[in-house]
Write a protein that holds these residues in place. Sequence first.
Motif, PDB file in Angstrom:
ATOM      1  N   LYS A  27     -62.465 -59.914  25.671  1.00 48.98           N
ATOM      2  CA  LYS A  27     -61.644 -60.696  24.766  1.00 48.98           C
ATOM      3  C   LYS A  27     -61.882 -60.197  23.339  1.00 48.98           C
ATOM      4  O   LYS A  27     -63.026 -60.156  22.903  1.00 48.98           O
TER       5      LYS A  27
ATOM      6  N   GLN B 148     -67.494 -68.455  26.140  1.00 54.41           N
ATOM      7  CA  GLN B 148     -66.216 -67.892  26.570  1.00 54.41           C
ATOM      8  C   GLN B 148     -66.360 -67.354  27.993  1.00 54.41           C
ATOM      9  O   GLN B 148     -67.440 -66.955  28.416  1.00 54.41           O
ATOM     10  N   GLY B 149     -65.271 -67.301  28.714  1.00 53.96           N
ATOM     11  CA  GLY B 149     -65.321 -66.799  30.078  1.00 53.96           C
ATOM     12  C   GLY B 149     -65.446 -65.290  30.150  1.00 53.96           C
ATOM     13  O   GLY B 149     -65.991 -64.758  31.119  1.00 53.96           O
ATOM     14  N   ARG B 150     -64.931 -64.582  29.130  1.00 51.83           N
ATOM     15  CA  ARG B 150     -64.966 -63.121  29.129  1.00 51.83           C
ATOM     16  C   ARG B 150     -65.955 -62.622  28.086  1.00 51.83           C
ATOM     17  O   ARG B 150     -66.311 -63.356  27.155  1.00 51.83           O
TER      18      ARG B 150
ATOM     19  N   ARG C 299     -72.357 -70.233  17.971  1.00 54.27           N
ATOM     20  CA  ARG C 299     -71.187 -70.525  18.809  1.00 54.27           C
ATOM     21  C   ARG C 299     -71.668 -71.439  19.929  1.00 54.27           C
ATOM     22  O   ARG C 299     -72.471 -71.026  20.771  1.00 54.27           O
TER      23      ARG C 299
ATOM     24  N   LYS D 247     -69.652 -73.021  22.123  1.00 56.56           N
ATOM     25  CA  LYS D 247     -68.771 -73.002  23.282  1.00 56.56           C
ATOM     26  C   LYS D 247     -68.739 -71.594  23.880  1.00 56.56           C
ATOM     27  O   LYS D 247     -68.366 -70.637  23.208  1.00 56.56           O
TER      28      LYS D 247
ATOM     29  N   GLY E 112     -69.900 -62.920  28.354  1.00 57.75           N
ATOM     30  CA  GLY E 112     -69.220 -64.093  28.875  1.00 57.75           C
ATOM     31  C   GLY E 112     -70.198 -65.122  29.406  1.00 57.75           C
ATOM     32  O   GLY E 112     -71.199 -64.788  30.032  1.00 57.75           O
TER      33      GLY E 112
ATOM     34  N   GLU F 278     -66.826 -61.174  24.826  1.00 56.42           N
ATOM     35  CA  GLU F 278     -66.028 -61.223  23.602  1.00 56.42           C
ATOM     36  C   GLU F 278     -66.557 -60.219  22.580  1.00 56.42           C
ATOM     37  O   GLU F 278     -67.765 -60.092  22.379  1.00 56.42           O
TER      38      GLU F 278
END
Length: 409
Positions: free
Chosen positions: A284, A347-349, A343, A345, A388, A351
């Motif tokens: 991402k 991310q799934g990918r 950060r 939160k 991720g 980044e």
Amino acid sequence: MSLRGCDQPGLMPLEEARAHLLAQAVCQVGTERCPIDKAVGRVLARDVHSLVDVPPADNSAMDGYAVRLSDLAADRDTWLPVGPRIPAGVEAGALPAGTAARIFTGAEIPEGADAVVMQEKVTTSEGGVLIPAGVSAQQNIRPRGQDIARGSLVLPAGSRVSAVALGVLASAGLAEVEVFRPLRVAVLSTGDELVEPGRPLARGQIYNSNRYLVEALLHSMGMQVVTSGIVADTQSATESALCQAAENADVILTTGGVSVGEEDHVKAVIERLGRLDIWKINIKPGKPFAAGFVNDVPLYALPGNPGSALITFALLAQPCLLKAQGMRVPTPFCLPVKAGFSRTKAQGRDEFLRVACSTDGFVKPSGNQSSGTLSSLLQTDGLVRIPGGEIVQEGQQLMFYPLSALLQQ
């Protein structure tokens, strides 16, 4: 070779995609002789060896006085008459015993001399010089071949000639080198919304920034750009443009049209005209990157969003283009840095976050991170990779990829 992202569910890891693409990239361009003053940015097709020793003879590293150690007292200052004067660029000859030679930086060491005493260390008077005690053998002398030995390897095949490399080639006596012919890269921009700068924008249209970004990067890499213009969002237009590009170029590079929308035709056309090897990467921004072949010509399809286009170009397409140009592809340069942000939160990918370096040794996000924005890259020093599923705590170590290194600038 069956790969995730093509006919299996899930996203392909970046390293797996890069390794597969590089394994398939082949240099098929011819070679030519090139004068070195035209060689900056070109890739060497053969190893280059020095024609001479650099320097070609022992020379002085200082302005001062060349002496024989055998003429000097070991434990006290020694007075010597001044004999020859040796500027750079003249034959030195021999140093008469019992004398000192006035010598200048870069001048050849006279035969018999085995040390140079810098002028600030001596006392001079009419006709003579007082040499201080403690002079050592080979003091302030640059030996023959210290920089480059005759016949030694200067640059290996696959090196791209930089300004520094050009200077080294010249110092080694090379007037020309054998280089690979510039890779021809067709650049296609897909999208009915695109308009070239200088024309008025209708509602719903945007200017075609990707073309100018990608073409500038290719030019900086010494490649030849085959501009194919803007391709309409139709299957027939996409197919026609890709077929023409395959006839005129060694590699095809497209931007846009690789997502899953009804107006995205690049992926389907690649599959019909050739084969799709990779689609959807676990990064991402840049997930909808695709790669394959059209009529046996390699194709790299970048996402349409400019932020995604730049990052996938740097991480995936550029290494393959460099290999196809005959260049030795370096491992992506990165170094550890400390996060000046947090950060919470995940991310799934994986980044790649745009960051700027601060004077306190930390990196911080540089403006808008949207894949559709480009201007924040003007304030970006590089990218940090956030795996991720992970959060970031302030002060945490991250891997930093300088933008200049990623883009080979």
